[in-house]
Design a protein around this motif. Structure first.
Motif, PDB file in Angstrom:
ATOM      1  N   LYS A   1       5.834  -4.272   4.953  1.00 46.25           N
ATOM      2  CA  LYS A   1       5.020  -3.799   5.414  1.00 46.25           C
ATOM      3  C   LYS A   1       5.150  -2.489   5.414  1.00 46.25           C
ATOM      4  O   LYS A   1       6.794  -2.082   5.092  1.00 46.25           O
ATOM      5  CB  LYS A   1       4.528  -4.081   6.836  1.00 46.25           C
ATOM      6  N   GLY A   2       4.398  -1.032   4.555  1.00 46.69           N
ATOM      7  CA  GLY A   2       5.041  -0.128   4.372  1.00 46.69           C
ATOM      8  C   GLY A   2       6.168   0.455   3.389  1.00 46.69           C
ATOM      9  O   GLY A   2       5.736   1.694   2.960  1.00 46.69           O
ATOM     10  N   ARG A   3       6.391  -1.106   2.162  1.00 45.55           N
ATOM     11  CA  ARG A   3       6.589  -0.587   1.459  1.00 45.55           C
ATOM     12  C   ARG A   3       5.683  -1.611  -0.042  1.00 45.55           C
ATOM     13  O   ARG A   3       6.160  -0.064  -1.097  1.00 45.55           O
ATOM     14  CB  ARG A   3       8.010  -1.301   0.968  1.00 45.55           C
ATOM     15  N   PHE A   4       5.509  -2.297   0.513  1.00 43.92           N
ATOM     16  CA  PHE A   4       4.226  -2.704  -0.591  1.00 43.92           C
ATOM     17  C   PHE A   4       3.095  -2.006  -0.671  1.00 43.92           C
ATOM     18  O   PHE A   4       2.024  -2.189   1.245  1.00 43.92           O
ATOM     19  CB  PHE A   4       4.353  -4.448  -0.959  1.00 43.92           C
ATOM     20  N   THR A   5       2.346  -2.156  -1.901  1.00 46.76           N
ATOM     21  CA  THR A   5       1.024  -2.326  -1.318  1.00 46.76           C
ATOM     22  C   THR A   5      -0.017  -2.508  -2.925  1.00 46.76           C
ATOM     23  O   THR A   5       0.711  -3.148  -3.476  1.00 46.76           O
ATOM     24  CB  THR A   5      -0.222  -1.131  -1.570  1.00 46.76           C
ATOM     25  N   ILE A   6      -1.240  -3.830  -2.227  1.00 44.76           N
ATOM     26  CA  ILE A   6      -1.771  -4.912  -2.753  1.00 44.76           C
ATOM     27  C   ILE A   6      -2.949  -4.105  -3.291  1.00 44.76           C
ATOM     28  O   ILE A   6      -3.606  -3.237  -1.992  1.00 44.76           O
ATOM     29  CB  ILE A   6      -2.142  -5.600  -2.472  1.00 44.76           C
ATOM     30  N   SER A   7      -3.229  -4.156  -4.265  1.00 42.85           N
ATOM     31  CA  SER A   7      -5.259  -3.233  -4.967  1.00 42.85           C
ATOM     32  C   SER A   7      -5.700  -3.839  -5.490  1.00 42.85           C
ATOM     33  O   SER A   7      -4.978  -5.270  -6.493  1.00 42.85           O
ATOM     34  CB  SER A   7      -4.692  -1.790  -5.114  1.00 42.85           C
ATOM     35  N   ARG A   8      -6.825  -3.949  -6.350  1.00 38.50           N
ATOM     36  CA  ARG A   8      -7.316  -5.008  -7.208  1.00 38.50           C
ATOM     37  C   ARG A   8      -8.175  -3.579  -7.690  1.00 38.50           C
ATOM     38  O   ARG A   8      -8.944  -3.252  -7.380  1.00 38.50           O
ATOM     39  CB  ARG A   8      -8.324  -5.831  -6.123  1.00 38.50           C
ATOM     40  N   ASP A   9      -8.623  -4.210  -9.005  1.00 33.74           N
ATOM     41  CA  ASP A   9      -9.519  -3.397 -10.443  1.00 33.74           C
ATOM     42  C   ASP A   9     -10.676  -4.389 -10.500  1.00 33.74           C
ATOM     43  O   ASP A   9     -10.217  -5.094 -11.640  1.00 33.74           O
ATOM     44  CB  ASP A   9      -9.024  -2.629 -10.790  1.00 33.74           C
ATOM     45  N   ASN A  10     -11.765  -4.750  -9.718  1.00 38.44           N
ATOM     46  CA  ASN A  10     -12.654  -6.135 -10.509  1.00 38.44           C
ATOM     47  C   ASN A  10     -12.538  -5.307 -11.990  1.00 38.44           C
ATOM     48  O   ASN A  10     -13.111  -6.926 -12.324  1.00 38.44           O
ATOM     49  CB  ASN A  10     -13.685  -5.937  -9.033  1.00 38.44           C
TER      50      ASN A  10
END
Length: 123
Positions: free
Chosen positions: A65-74
């Motif tokens: 937490k605070g270091r990794f970021t999840i995201s999605r491009d549908n």
């Protein structure tokens, strides 16, 4: 068939960054929850980060937490995991998976898995 292909792993020094990608096919991507998991030698597989299909709600393990970021491009049927401030203890094979819930990001809830990509963080 459902297919998930991870990429972006590699060798990086502590404090560095990597971005992992998970390209999905064979599923309705915009309806799918996607999770990132990792397994280090001698350790159990753990949920790193999961992202829901509806409102983009996310889960992060306390350790990232605070270091990794999840995201999605549908539009691209792709989920990303941006990993910053990497630590040696982040070293593991990272897998993406689908078929489970994002709320707790539990590996045993997930049915379909990619082949994994190795992340090695040197000290």
């Amino acid at each position: 068939e459902v297919r998930l292909v991870e990429s972006g792993g590699g060798l990086v020094q502590a404090g560095g960054s990597l971005r992992l990608s998970c390209a999905a096919s064979g599923l309705y991507f915009d309806e799918a929850t996607i999770g990132w998991f990792r397994q280090a030698p001698g350790k159990e597989r753990e949920g790193v980060s999961c992202i829901g299909s509806s409102d983009g709600s996310t889960y992060y393990a306390d350790s990232v937490k605070g270091r990794f970021t999840i995201s999605r491009d549908n539009a691209k049927n792709t989920v990303y995991l941006q990993m910053n401030s990497l630590k040696p203890e982040d070293t593991a094979v990272y897998y993406c998976a689908t078929g489970g819930g994002y709320h707790h990001c539990l590996p045993y809830e997930y049915d379909y898995w990619g082949q994994g990509t190795q992340v090695t963080v040197s000290s």
